[in-house]
Design a protein around this motif. Structure first.
Motif, mmCIF file in Angstrom:
data_model
loop_
_atom_site.group_PDB
_atom_site.id
_atom_site.type_symbol
_atom_site.label_atom_id
_atom_site.label_comp_id
_atom_site.label_asym_id
_atom_site.label_seq_id
_atom_site.Cartn_x
_atom_site.Cartn_y
_atom_site.Cartn_z
ATOM 1 N N ALA A 18 0.828 -1.208 0.000
ATOM 2 C CA ALA A 18 0.000 0.000 0.000
ATOM 3 C C ALA A 18 0.859 1.253 0.000
ATOM 4 O O ALA A 18 0.528 2.256 -0.653
ATOM 5 N N ASP A 19 1.988 1.210 0.717
ATOM 6 C CA ASP A 19 2.854 2.388 0.822
ATOM 7 C C ASP A 19 3.783 2.548 -0.370
ATOM 8 O O ASP A 19 4.102 3.676 -0.769
ATOM 9 N N ARG A 20 4.264 1.429 -0.931
ATOM 10 C CA ARG A 20 5.343 1.505 -1.916
ATOM 11 C C ARG A 20 4.935 1.128 -3.344
ATOM 12 O O ARG A 20 5.583 1.524 -4.297
ATOM 13 N N ALA A 21 3.878 0.311 -3.482
ATOM 14 C CA ALA A 21 3.452 -0.106 -4.818
ATOM 15 C C ALA A 21 2.338 0.823 -5.301
ATOM 16 O O ALA A 21 1.987 1.788 -4.639
ATOM 17 N N GLY A 22 1.775 0.531 -6.450
ATOM 18 C CA GLY A 22 0.708 1.357 -6.983
ATOM 19 C C GLY A 22 0.760 1.407 -8.496
ATOM 20 O O GLY A 22 1.672 0.850 -9.136
ATOM 21 N N PRO A 23 -0.197 2.090 -9.125
ATOM 22 C CA PRO A 23 -0.278 2.137 -10.588
ATOM 23 C C PRO A 23 0.990 2.651 -11.265
ATOM 24 O O PRO A 23 1.357 2.166 -12.339
ATOM 25 N N ASP A 24 1.658 3.620 -10.651
ATOM 26 C CA ASP A 24 2.860 4.167 -11.295
ATOM 27 C C ASP A 24 3.953 3.106 -11.429
ATOM 28 O O ASP A 24 4.625 3.021 -12.468
ATOM 29 N N LEU A 25 4.123 2.282 -10.380
ATOM 30 C CA LEU A 25 5.125 1.220 -10.459
ATOM 31 C C LEU A 25 4.720 0.157 -11.477
ATOM 32 O O LEU A 25 5.571 -0.402 -12.177
ATOM 33 N N LEU A 26 3.427 -0.134 -11.560
ATOM 34 C CA LEU A 26 2.963 -1.127 -12.523
ATOM 35 C C LEU A 26 3.207 -0.649 -13.950
ATOM 36 O O LEU A 26 3.624 -1.425 -14.820
ATOM 37 N N ARG A 27 2.967 0.626 -14.181
ATOM 38 C CA ARG A 27 3.230 1.169 -15.518
ATOM 39 C C ARG A 27 4.736 1.184 -15.812
ATOM 40 O O ARG A 27 5.156 0.911 -16.947
ATOM 41 N N ALA A 28 5.536 1.493 -14.796
ATOM 42 C CA ALA A 28 6.991 1.461 -14.980
ATOM 43 C C ALA A 28 7.470 0.047 -15.284
ATOM 44 O O ALA A 28 8.385 -0.156 -16.099
ATOM 45 N N ASN A 29 6.861 -0.951 -14.629
ATOM 46 C CA ASN A 29 7.183 -2.350 -14.914
ATOM 47 C C ASN A 29 7.038 -2.649 -16.400
ATOM 48 O O ASN A 29 7.872 -3.330 -17.007
ATOM 49 N N GLU A 30 5.960 -2.157 -16.966
ATOM 50 C CA GLU A 30 5.687 -2.437 -18.370
ATOM 51 C C GLU A 30 6.701 -1.771 -19.292
ATOM 52 O O GLU A 30 6.840 -2.165 -20.442
ATOM 53 N N ARG A 31 7.400 -0.775 -18.762
ATOM 54 C CA ARG A 31 8.487 -0.139 -19.526
ATOM 55 C C ARG A 31 9.830 -0.794 -19.228
ATOM 56 O O ARG A 31 10.874 -0.344 -19.732
ATOM 57 N N GLY A 32 9.817 -1.832 -18.376
ATOM 58 C CA GLY A 32 11.050 -2.546 -18.072
ATOM 59 C C GLY A 32 11.867 -1.945 -16.952
ATOM 60 O O GLY A 32 13.062 -2.242 -16.829
ATOM 61 N N VAL A 33 11.246 -1.128 -16.097
ATOM 62 C CA VAL A 33 11.952 -0.504 -14.973
ATOM 63 C C VAL A 33 11.808 -1.403 -13.746
ATOM 64 O O VAL A 33 10.697 -1.617 -13.238
ATOM 65 N N TRP A 34 12.905 -1.927 -13.255
ATOM 66 C CA TRP A 34 12.899 -2.838 -12.106
ATOM 67 C C TRP A 34 12.629 -2.056 -10.814
ATOM 68 O O TRP A 34 13.362 -1.102 -10.507
ATOM 69 N N PRO A 35 11.611 -2.440 -10.018
ATOM 70 C CA PRO A 35 11.319 -1.746 -8.762
ATOM 71 C C PRO A 35 12.247 -2.212 -7.646
ATOM 72 O O PRO A 35 11.847 -2.892 -6.694
ATOM 73 N N GLY A 36 13.500 -1.837 -7.764
ATOM 74 C CA GLY A 36 14.523 -2.343 -6.850
ATOM 75 C C GLY A 36 14.310 -1.957 -5.408
ATOM 76 O O GLY A 36 14.585 -2.751 -4.501
ATOM 77 N N ALA A 37 13.809 -0.741 -5.150
ATOM 78 C CA ALA A 37 13.606 -0.304 -3.772
ATOM 79 C C ALA A 37 12.531 -1.146 -3.098
ATOM 80 O O ALA A 37 12.674 -1.544 -1.924
ATOM 81 N N LEU A 38 11.454 -1.459 -3.823
ATOM 82 C CA LEU A 38 10.390 -2.284 -3.252
ATOM 83 C C LEU A 38 10.905 -3.699 -2.976
ATOM 84 O O LEU A 38 10.604 -4.282 -1.925
ATOM 85 N N TRP A 39 11.678 -4.250 -3.918
ATOM 86 C CA TRP A 39 12.235 -5.589 -3.704
ATOM 87 C C TRP A 39 13.146 -5.607 -2.471
ATOM 88 O O TRP A 39 13.094 -6.542 -1.666
ATOM 89 N N ALA A 40 13.973 -4.572 -2.316
ATOM 90 C CA ALA A 40 14.893 -4.519 -1.176
ATOM 91 C C ALA A 40 14.130 -4.505 0.143
ATOM 92 O O ALA A 40 14.547 -5.149 1.115
ATOM 93 N N GLU A 41 13.009 -3.800 0.189
ATOM 94 C CA GLU A 41 12.215 -3.770 1.420
ATOM 95 C C GLU A 41 11.573 -5.129 1.685
ATOM 96 O O GLU A 41 11.515 -5.579 2.838
ATOM 97 N N ALA A 42 11.085 -5.774 0.631
ATOM 98 C CA ALA A 42 10.507 -7.106 0.803
ATOM 99 C C ALA A 42 11.561 -8.090 1.295
ATOM 100 O O ALA A 42 11.295 -8.940 2.162
ATOM 101 N N GLU A 43 12.767 -7.971 0.772
ATOM 102 C CA GLU A 43 13.852 -8.859 1.186
ATOM 103 C C GLU A 43 14.256 -8.578 2.635
ATOM 104 O O GLU A 43 14.554 -9.502 3.404
#
Length: 329
Positions: A18-43
């Motif tokens: 809820a805090d870190r994800a959202g439509p903007d990250l999903l659209r960035a995904n489709e452009r091939g932008v890796w959400p590294g900050a979100l992955w680091a927090e999940a890890e």
């Protein structure tokens, strides 16, 4: 895992997304932008290895617990392949191999690997043996509907391998992947239903909200039924996997994939019908969820694949056992 611990874990996952994800990250995904900050927090929260036992650095989650987490991922159309990495870590641990740090890609047959280009290693299962192949997938591509990165791993020599317990079976990666996709569909359906109810209560036509019209109410009620059916099916499959192992829960997992897949089709039709054209516009988030549901619907076997497997198994056991098999479950 106790109910209290599961609630704490789900709260962490929900808050993170809820805090870190959202439509903007999903659209960035489709452009091939890796959400590294979100992955680091999940890890940092230990989520990618949560299905591994504590002795191997995990949290010792069961499959039922994982299903609840994966539904949360679906509710947010998670832009990181956390579910796949959880399954990969679980398979490695079951084969006696400690999960590695970083993203673990999950290879199921010849299917592409979600964000395989970012994987520290790729995990696959062959004839009941789990294999760890170092390095990322190199043949880059995109998922057909979500357009998120989906890459193919070139054949290579595994760095480690381990024999899976009998309860996992030779199709462990396929079964776990099917359970993951069914759970994500169930969660995404909850999200799009909530989105659609809110829209129906605010969008006015002929001087009143469209949610006040009986035809729209009937559509929403039908969608709610699909949401409930998918949720019950995946929860039942998670419990069965905990009780009987992945191989012993093939009927429940296959049934959940069929129910969730059909719900994804019907649910997407309904929510887009209620939203009309606005649901497909770039600025509206609805299609970001429904397009991902279509990928999950096909991933690890569409409805027809699992229906055929269930039917073949029933025929092999014979008609005399069918009623007993159904009622015993």
């Amino acid at each position: 895992m106790s109910d209290d611990l599961r609630s704490i874990l789900l709260e962490q996952v929900e808050r993170l997304l809820a805090d870190r994800a959202g439509p903007d990250l999903l659209r960035a995904n489709e452009r091939g932008v890796w959400p590294g900050a979100l992955w680091a927090e999940a890890e940092a929260l230990g989520l990618p290895t949560a299905l591994a036992p504590e002795a191997l650095g995990g949290a010792g989650l069961g499959w039922g617990d994982a299903v609840a987490v994966w539904q949360a991922l679906g509710r947010h159309a998670s832009p990181i392949p956390l579910g796949e990495s959880m399954v990969a870590a679980a398979l490695l641990a079951a084969g006696g191999i400690a999960p590695r740090a970083g993203l673990l890609g999950l290879a199921v047959g010849n299917a592409p690997i979600a964000w395989g280009r970012q994987a520290a290693a790729v995990v696959m299962v062959s004839a009941g043996t789990v294999l760890l192949q170092p390095g990322p997938a190199t043949r880059q591509g995109k998922a057909p509907y979500s357009r998120e990165p989906a890459d193919l791993a070139a054949p290579g020599v595994p760095s480690e391998e381990g024999r899976l317990p009998d309860g996992f079976g030779p199709d462990a990666a396929l079964l776990a992947g099917a359970l993951l996709n069914a759970a994500r569909i169930a969660g995404a359906l909850e999200a799009v239903l909530d989105m659609t109810v809110e829209y129906a209560n605010t969008r006015k036509q002929f001087g009143r909200p469209i949610g006040g019209f009986q035809a729209v109410q009937q559509l929403l009620a039908r969608c709610a039924g699909e949401v409930a059916a998918a949720g019950v099916a995946v929860a039942n499959a998670g419990r069965a996997a905990d009780q009987h192992g992945l191989a012993g829960a093939e009927f429940e997992i296959g049934s959940a994939k069929v129910v969730a897949g059909e719900a994804a089709g019907t649910g997407a039709d309904i929510v887009h019908q209620v939203h009309a054209a606005i649901g497909f516009t770039d600025d509206h988030p609805l299609h970001l969820f429904t397009r991902r549901m279509w990928d999950w619907r096909d991933g690890c076997g569409a409805e027809r694949v699992w229906a055929a497997r269930i039917g073949k198994a029933a025929l092999a056991r014979g008609g005399a056992t069918l009623w007993a098999d159904l009622t015993a479950r």
